[in-house]
Design a protein around this motif. Structure first.
Motif, short mmCIF file in Angstrom:
data_model
loop_
_atom_site.label_atom_id
_atom_site.label_comp_id
_atom_site.label_asym_id
_atom_site.label_seq_id
_atom_site.Cartn_x
_atom_site.Cartn_y
_atom_site.Cartn_z
N LYS A 79 11.71 -4.50 -52.46
CA LYS A 79 11.61 -4.81 -51.04
C LYS A 79 11.37 -6.32 -50.87
CE LYS A 79 9.63 -0.52 -49.27
NZ LYS A 79 8.47 0.01 -48.51
N VAL B 239 9.37 -7.90 -47.83
CA VAL B 239 8.01 -7.41 -47.55
C VAL B 239 6.99 -8.16 -48.39
CG1 VAL B 239 6.47 -5.42 -47.87
CG2 VAL B 239 8.76 -5.09 -46.91
N TYR C 61 8.23 -8.89 -43.17
CA TYR C 61 7.32 -7.78 -42.89
C TYR C 61 6.09 -7.84 -43.78
CZ TYR C 61 11.28 -5.82 -40.41
OH TYR C 61 12.33 -5.62 -39.54
N GLU D 83 3.30 -5.06 -45.29
CA GLU D 83 3.02 -3.63 -45.44
C GLU D 83 1.72 -3.45 -46.20
OE1 GLU D 83 7.54 -1.73 -45.52
OE2 GLU D 83 6.24 -1.45 -47.26
N CYS E 163 3.67 -2.48 -35.19
CA CYS E 163 3.05 -1.85 -36.36
C CYS E 163 3.45 -0.39 -36.34
CB CYS E 163 1.54 -1.98 -36.32
SG CYS E 163 0.70 -1.16 -37.71
N THR F 297 1.67 4.32 -44.80
CA THR F 297 2.18 2.95 -44.80
C THR F 297 2.09 2.37 -43.40
OG1 THR F 297 3.72 3.36 -46.62
CG2 THR F 297 4.22 1.49 -45.20
N ARG G 125 3.46 -0.76 -41.45
CA ARG G 125 4.50 -1.79 -41.56
C ARG G 125 4.44 -2.65 -40.32
NH1 ARG G 125 9.49 -2.73 -44.28
NH2 ARG G 125 11.15 -3.53 -42.95
#
Length: 167
Positions: A71, A74, A110, A112, A137, A158, A160
């Protein structure tokens, strides 16, 4: 090497010398405990994506984070620790601000983290951080309870946050 200051709290990149203090802070809290090696390793190999908070040179908080290879958009927060005598002073928000100021780019958009359903403080932190940054969020299932050994660990959700605009 100071990067930002709020009152007497200094936010900075960690050094390997910070690892033991990070581990001690965790062991004096209700956070999931990791080995001392984990904190030293994060300081050595991920200083760009980890942040310490110090008051008068003493560690009062930290965040460990990394960009997952699968990812690349992220920054994943592994753990945030705040000394119990320092809670409620905005240090966790300051740590996340320093982290995103450093890591949000054209590619990383992002943030996370995983949070247990009973962790109201972390839930409020991440939702509040999204609101302060005028972004969303979303919360979704991540690791169900059955994945963890024993009966003590809750599921992990999670959180995010994003997308963030490049700073």
């Amino acid at each position: 090497m100071k990067t930002a200051t709020t009152a007497e709290i200094v936010y900075d990149k960690p050094t390997v010398e910070d690892g033991a203090a990070m581990w001690e802070l965790v062991n004096e809290s209700t956070l999931d405990q990791n080995s001392p090696y984990k904190y030293i390793m994060m300081c050595e190999f991920f200083p760009e994506t980890c942040v310490t908070a110090k008051e008068n040179g003493e560690l009062v908080g930290f965040v460990t984070a990394f960009v997952p290879p699968e990812k690349p958009d992220v920054i994943f927060v592994w753990q945030i620790g705040i000394d119990e005598n320092q809670r409620g002073k905005g240090i966790a928000t300051g740590l996340l601000k320093e982290l995103t100021d450093r890591t949000i780019t054209d590619e990383v958009r992002y943030l996370e983290a995983t949070v247990t359903p009973s962790n109201d403080a972390s839930s409020a932190l991440f939702k509040g951080f999204a609101a302060k940054n005028d972004t969303t969020c979303t919360v979704s299932p991540c690791f169900n309870k059955e994945l963890f050994p024993g009966d003590e660990h809750e599921e992990e959700l999670t959180f995010r946050i994003g997308p963030f605009d490049k700073k």
